[in-house]
Design an enzyme around this catalytic site. Structure first.
Site, PDB file in Angstrom:
ATOM      1  N   TYR A  25       0.870  -1.128   0.114  1.00 23.54           N
ATOM      2  CA  TYR A  25      -0.062   0.161   0.156  1.00 23.54           C
ATOM      3  C   TYR A  25       1.058   1.276  -0.029  1.00 23.54           C
ATOM      4  O   TYR A  25       0.835   2.088  -0.952  1.00 23.54           O
ATOM      5  CB  TYR A  25      -0.935   0.016   1.170  1.00 23.54           C
ATOM      6  CG  TYR A  25      -1.994   1.175   1.480  1.00 23.54           C
ATOM      7  CD1 TYR A  25      -2.919   1.184   0.621  1.00 23.54           C
ATOM      8  CD2 TYR A  25      -1.512   2.213   2.267  1.00 23.54           C
ATOM      9  CE1 TYR A  25      -4.003   2.273   0.478  1.00 23.54           C
ATOM     10  CE2 TYR A  25      -2.771   3.171   2.489  1.00 23.54           C
ATOM     11  CZ  TYR A  25      -3.854   3.289   1.579  1.00 23.54           C
ATOM     12  OH  TYR A  25      -4.655   4.457   1.537  1.00 23.54           O
ATOM     13  N   ASP A  83       0.116  -1.468  22.864  1.00 25.20           N
ATOM     14  CA  ASP A  83      -0.461  -0.936  24.178  1.00 25.20           C
ATOM     15  C   ASP A  83      -1.302   0.069  24.008  1.00 25.20           C
ATOM     16  O   ASP A  83      -1.612   0.827  25.123  1.00 25.20           O
ATOM     17  CB  ASP A  83       0.838  -0.320  24.907  1.00 25.20           C
ATOM     18  CG  ASP A  83       1.673   0.702  24.290  1.00 25.20           C
ATOM     19  OD1 ASP A  83       1.092   1.431  23.179  1.00 25.20           O
ATOM     20  OD2 ASP A  83       2.866   1.113  24.876  1.00 25.20           O
ATOM     21  N   GLN A  89      -0.205   4.199  20.384  1.00 25.42           N
ATOM     22  CA  GLN A  89       0.176   4.808  19.155  1.00 25.42           C
ATOM     23  C   GLN A  89      -1.030   5.775  18.871  1.00 25.42           C
ATOM     24  O   GLN A  89      -2.121   5.706  19.625  1.00 25.42           O
ATOM     25  CB  GLN A  89       0.154   3.742  18.007  1.00 25.42           C
ATOM     26  CG  GLN A  89      -1.132   3.069  18.021  1.00 25.42           C
ATOM     27  CD  GLN A  89      -1.302   1.760  18.874  1.00 25.42           C
ATOM     28  OE1 GLN A  89      -0.931   1.802  19.991  1.00 25.42           O
ATOM     29  NE2 GLN A  89      -2.003   0.828  18.023  1.00 25.42           N
ATOM     30  N   THR A  90      -0.751   6.834  18.202  1.00 19.28           N
ATOM     31  CA  THR A  90      -1.511   8.186  17.999  1.00 19.28           C
ATOM     32  C   THR A  90      -2.090   8.004  16.388  1.00 19.28           C
ATOM     33  O   THR A  90      -1.238   7.503  15.422  1.00 19.28           O
ATOM     34  CB  THR A  90      -1.067   9.429  18.264  1.00 19.28           C
ATOM     35  OG1 THR A  90       0.128   9.655  17.173  1.00 19.28           O
ATOM     36  CG2 THR A  90      -0.563   9.357  19.723  1.00 19.28           C
ATOM     37  N   ARG A  91      -3.081   8.516  16.219  1.00 15.36           N
ATOM     38  CA  ARG A  91      -3.719   8.818  14.849  1.00 15.36           C
ATOM     39  C   ARG A  91      -4.549  10.160  15.013  1.00 15.36           C
ATOM     40  O   ARG A  91      -4.972  10.435  16.161  1.00 15.36           O
ATOM     41  CB  ARG A  91      -4.684   7.862  14.395  1.00 15.36           C
ATOM     42  CG  ARG A  91      -3.930   6.440  14.081  1.00 15.36           C
ATOM     43  CD  ARG A  91      -3.133   6.285  13.118  1.00 15.36           C
ATOM     44  NE  ARG A  91      -2.477   5.129  12.573  1.00 15.36           N
ATOM     45  CZ  ARG A  91      -1.590   4.432  13.157  1.00 15.36           C
ATOM     46  NH1 ARG A  91      -0.960   5.178  13.996  1.00 15.36           N
ATOM     47  NH2 ARG A  91      -1.145   3.282  12.722  1.00 15.36           N
ATOM     48  N   ARG A 131       0.758   9.950  14.332  1.00 15.57           N
ATOM     49  CA  ARG A 131       0.368  10.466  13.061  1.00 15.57           C
ATOM     50  C   ARG A 131      -0.454  11.591  13.366  1.00 15.57           C
ATOM     51  O   ARG A 131      -1.468  11.329  13.724  1.00 15.57           O
ATOM     52  CB  ARG A 131      -0.176   9.346  12.136  1.00 15.57           C
ATOM     53  CG  ARG A 131       0.065   9.632  10.828  1.00 15.57           C
ATOM     54  CD  ARG A 131      -0.784   8.840   9.902  1.00 15.57           C
ATOM     55  NE  ARG A 131      -0.287   7.356   9.608  1.00 15.57           N
ATOM     56  CZ  ARG A 131      -0.881   6.274   9.328  1.00 15.57           C
ATOM     57  NH1 ARG A 131      -2.092   6.379   9.742  1.00 15.57           N
ATOM     58  NH2 ARG A 131      -0.199   5.208   9.036  1.00 15.57           N
TER      59      ARG A 131
HETATM   60  P1  NAD Z   1     -12.656   2.013   0.521  1.00 14.82           P
HETATM   61  O1  NAD Z   1     -12.045   0.828   0.537  1.00 14.82           O
HETATM   62  O2  NAD Z   1     -14.155   2.389   1.331  1.00 14.82           O
HETATM   63  O3  NAD Z   1     -13.082   2.376  -1.015  1.00 14.82           O
HETATM   64  C1  NAD Z   1     -12.172   2.010  -1.991  1.00 14.82           C
HETATM   65  C2  NAD Z   1     -13.082   1.773  -3.412  1.00 14.82           C
HETATM   66  O4  NAD Z   1     -12.234   1.308  -4.315  1.00 14.82           O
HETATM   67  C3  NAD Z   1     -13.944   0.660  -3.022  1.00 14.82           C
HETATM   68  O5  NAD Z   1     -15.189   1.077  -3.558  1.00 14.82           O
HETATM   69  C4  NAD Z   1     -13.431  -0.576  -3.841  1.00 14.82           C
HETATM   70  O6  NAD Z   1     -14.199  -1.585  -4.291  1.00 14.82           O
HETATM   71  C5  NAD Z   1     -12.623   0.070  -4.946  1.00 14.82           C
HETATM   72  N1  NAD Z   1     -11.401  -0.408  -5.527  1.00 14.82           N
HETATM   73  C6  NAD Z   1     -10.427  -0.898  -4.905  1.00 14.82           C
HETATM   74  N2  NAD Z   1      -9.517  -1.574  -5.804  1.00 14.82           N
HETATM   75  C7  NAD Z   1      -9.960  -1.289  -7.114  1.00 14.82           C
HETATM   76  C8  NAD Z   1      -9.575  -1.675  -8.252  1.00 14.82           C
HETATM   77  N3  NAD Z   1      -8.389  -2.469  -8.291  1.00 14.82           N
HETATM   78  N4  NAD Z   1     -10.346  -1.253  -9.435  1.00 14.82           N
HETATM   79  C9  NAD Z   1     -11.637  -0.538  -9.220  1.00 14.82           C
HETATM   80  N5  NAD Z   1     -12.151  -0.152  -7.784  1.00 14.82           N
HETATM   81  C10 NAD Z   1     -11.230  -0.791  -6.916  1.00 14.82           C
HETATM   82  O7  NAD Z   1     -11.613   3.051   0.943  1.00 14.82           O
HETATM   83  P2  NAD Z   1     -11.855   4.822   1.162  1.00 14.82           P
HETATM   84  O8  NAD Z   1     -11.569   4.652   2.640  1.00 14.82           O
HETATM   85  O9  NAD Z   1     -13.214   5.062   0.643  1.00 14.82           O
HETATM   86  O10 NAD Z   1     -10.496   5.009   0.448  1.00 14.82           O
HETATM   87  C11 NAD Z   1     -10.697   5.703  -0.793  1.00 14.82           C
HETATM   88  C12 NAD Z   1      -9.208   6.248  -1.115  1.00 14.82           C
HETATM   89  O11 NAD Z   1      -8.808   7.242  -0.227  1.00 14.82           O
HETATM   90  C13 NAD Z   1      -8.020   5.072  -1.348  1.00 14.82           C
HETATM   91  O12 NAD Z   1      -7.538   5.391  -2.419  1.00 14.82           O
HETATM   92  C14 NAD Z   1      -7.241   5.168  -0.107  1.00 14.82           C
HETATM   93  O13 NAD Z   1      -5.955   4.768  -0.274  1.00 14.82           O
HETATM   94  C15 NAD Z   1      -7.251   6.799   0.148  1.00 14.82           C
HETATM   95  N6  NAD Z   1      -7.309   6.915   1.515  1.00 14.82           N
HETATM   96  C16 NAD Z   1      -8.064   6.977   2.320  1.00 14.82           C
HETATM   97  C17 NAD Z   1      -7.995   7.150   3.953  1.00 14.82           C
HETATM   98  C18 NAD Z   1      -9.141   6.885   4.929  1.00 14.82           C
HETATM   99  O14 NAD Z   1      -8.899   7.071   6.200  1.00 14.82           O
HETATM  100  N7  NAD Z   1     -10.312   6.667   4.501  1.00 14.82           N
HETATM  101  C19 NAD Z   1      -6.979   7.809   4.337  1.00 14.82           C
HETATM  102  C20 NAD Z   1      -5.652   7.680   3.414  1.00 14.82           C
HETATM  103  C21 NAD Z   1      -6.045   7.353   1.837  1.00 14.82           C
HETATM  104  N1  UDP Z   2      -6.174  -0.753  15.812  1.00  7.51           N
HETATM  105  C1  UDP Z   2      -6.540  -0.879  17.122  1.00  7.51           C
HETATM  106  N2  UDP Z   2      -7.638  -1.893  17.169  1.00  7.51           N
HETATM  107  C2  UDP Z   2      -8.608  -2.341  16.070  1.00  7.51           C
HETATM  108  C3  UDP Z   2      -7.876  -1.810  14.791  1.00  7.51           C
HETATM  109  C4  UDP Z   2      -6.785  -1.033  14.860  1.00  7.51           C
HETATM  110  O1  UDP Z   2      -5.815  -0.752  18.056  1.00  7.51           O
HETATM  111  O2  UDP Z   2      -9.438  -3.072  16.164  1.00  7.51           O
HETATM  112  C5  UDP Z   2      -5.135   0.111  15.957  1.00  7.51           C
HETATM  113  C6  UDP Z   2      -3.959   0.052  14.724  1.00  7.51           C
HETATM  114  O3  UDP Z   2      -3.035  -1.008  15.214  1.00  7.51           O
HETATM  115  C7  UDP Z   2      -3.437   1.285  14.331  1.00  7.51           C
HETATM  116  C8  UDP Z   2      -4.556   2.510  14.661  1.00  7.51           C
HETATM  117  O4  UDP Z   2      -5.609   1.528  15.444  1.00  7.51           O
HETATM  118  O5  UDP Z   2      -2.470   1.781  15.328  1.00  7.51           O
HETATM  119  C9  UDP Z   2      -5.292   2.681  13.158  1.00  7.51           C
HETATM  120  O6  UDP Z   2      -5.516   1.478  12.459  1.00  7.51           O
HETATM  121  P1  UDP Z   2      -6.116   1.641  11.235  1.00  7.51           P
HETATM  122  O7  UDP Z   2      -6.390   0.260  10.558  1.00  7.51           O
HETATM  123  O8  UDP Z   2      -7.476   2.032  11.236  1.00  7.51           O
HETATM  124  O9  UDP Z   2      -5.604   2.387  10.060  1.00  7.51           O
HETATM  125  P2  UDP Z   2      -3.991   2.799   9.953  1.00  7.51           P
HETATM  126  O10 UDP Z   2      -3.780   4.148  10.200  1.00  7.51           O
HETATM  127  O11 UDP Z   2      -3.076   2.024  10.889  1.00  7.51           O
HETATM  128  O12 UDP Z   2      -3.933   2.630   8.410  1.00  7.51           O
END
Ligand code: NAD
Ligand code: UDP
Length: 316
Positions: A150, A211, A214-216, A282
């Site tokens: 990813y 533990d 970690q932050t988000r 983060r």
């Molecule tokens: P999601 O998994 O809900 O949505 C992703 C969508 O893309 C789905 O509808 C899935 O079916 C489609 N998809 C996946 N692979 C595909 C492919 N090969 N061809 C066509 N369609 C495909 O995720 P999301 O949270 O809505 O994320 C959307 C975008 O934003 C992603 O690119 C993700 O990397 C980016 N993003 C999201 C977050 C977040 O926190 N939600 C954070 C960082 C980046």
């Molecule tokens: N996490 C957790 N419990 C869960 C799912 C996730 O403690 O059931 C933690 C995970 O290890 C990470 C943070 O929550 O530190 C955010 O995880 P997420 O999968 O939502 O997104 P990431 O930012 O890691 O892509």
């Protein structure tokens, strides 16, 4: 007449909210999705809108344009599973989605002269050694770890975007999205907000990985969609990358406590092993988004969580 827009990943969590927003702005929207993590339910309410259509297709597949309309003015490239659970299921396909997907959409943008926005991620910073993370930070990604499919895929996609911009003057916009939550997250998505809410509502144990220190930084979906739209319509020549997210930083223990208090649940916390390469900290520096896009998030965590909890409750 509104713009003709292609949204890849339009049936997903963020993509479906973006389609809603674009339709409200008067655009004609084509949603391209392979429904890997997306859901029909996310877009069902748009299906009768003549300005909305769906193409079921893998973004990594060949650049054959049919049945995508020949006039496309804007492309939002969101197709990619975003939850670690899902993107690690088939890591090779995840990398193909990011890299070939970006290549295919950039080729389409080049042919149609469309502007193109890439949904990049805070994951390009990996397990960051700098906090808050600024766009000039080059990150700390383990290229051979389980998150690399990813993280490196998204990094390579950014590279492709900037090379197309330099070589062909493709009009690109790159946003680096930090953790976003809200209605339409899949209940079994595996990300922390949906996990904690579902566990709390069902009275199951809350699974804290490591533990829990970690932050988000969590951004509510409406704030995020607004800034994605602003970025697409930002000044000519502004490519980004730009961090978008809410700088409010919380430990996973704090998040669990908030979810427990807002749901009134008596679920207990249980500690599970921390997944490999899980970033410790983060938090976005959003100075660039403020200056260039006049944007900052408005929805505080408790308010956003309350709206999200209500939505999950309705689905139960
Ligand atoms: P999601 O998994 O809900 O949505 C992703 C969508 O893309 C789905 O509808 C899935 O079916 C489609 N998809 C996946 N692979 C595909 C492919 N090969 N061809 C066509 N369609 C495909 O995720 P999301 O949270 O809505 O994320 C959307 C975008 O934003 C992603 O690119 C993700 O990397 C980016 N993003 C999201 C977050 C977040 O926190 N939600 C954070 C960082 C980046
Ligand atoms: N996490 C957790 N419990 C869960 C799912 C996730 O403690 O059931 C933690 C995970 O290890 C990470 C943070 O929550 O530190 C955010 O995880 P997420 O999968 O939502 O997104 P990431 O930012 O890691 O892509």
């Amino acid at each position: 007449m509104g713009a003709n827009v292609l949204v890849t990943g339009g049936a997903g969590f963020l993509g479906s909210h973006l389609c809603d927003h674009l339709l409200k702005e008067g655009a004609s929207v084509v949603c391209l999705d392979n429904f890997m993590t997306g859901q029909e339910a996310n877009i069902a309410h748009m299906q009768n809108n003549p300005a909305f259509s769906v193409v079921q297709r893998d973004v990594a597949d060949s650049v054959d344009q049919s049945p995508i309309p020949s006039i496309i003015e804007e492309i939002y490239n969101l197709a990619c599973p975003a939850s670690p659970v899902h993107y690690q299921e088939n890591p090779v396909h995840t990398l193909q989605t990011s890299v070939w997907g970006a290549f295919n959409m950039l080729e389409l943008a080049r042919r149609t002269d469309a502007k193109i926005l890439q949904a990049s991620t805070s994951e390009v910073y990996g397990d960051a050694l700098l906090s808050p993370q600024t766009e000039s930070y080059h990150g700390n990604v383990n290229p051979i770890g389980i998150r690399a499919c990813y993280d490196e895929g998204k990094r390579a996609a950014e590279t492709l975007f900037f090379d197309y911009h330099r070589l062909y003057e493709t009009r690109i916009k790159v946003v680096r999205i930090f953790n976003t939550y809200g209605p339409r997250m899949h209940p079994a998505d595996g990300r922390v907000v949906s996990n904690f809410i579902m566990q709390a509502l069902r009275g199951e144990d809350i699974t804290i990985y490591g533990d829990g220190r970690q932050t988000r930084s969590f951004c509510y979906v409406d704030d995020l969609i607004e800034v994605i739209y602003r970025m697409m319509h930002s000044r000519e020549g502004f490519t980004g990358p730009v961090n978008i997210g809410n700088p409010g930083e919380f430990t996973m223990l704090e998040l669990a406590e908030r979810v427990l208090s807002l749901t009134g649940s008596r679920s207990k916390l249980v500690f599970k092993p921390l997944p490999q390469d899980d970033p410790k900290q983060r938090k976005p520096d959003i100075g660039r988004a403020k200056t260039e896009l006049g944007w900052e998030p408005k929805v505080p965590l408790d308010e956003g969580l309350t709206m999200t909890i209500d939505w999950f409750k309705r689905g139960l």
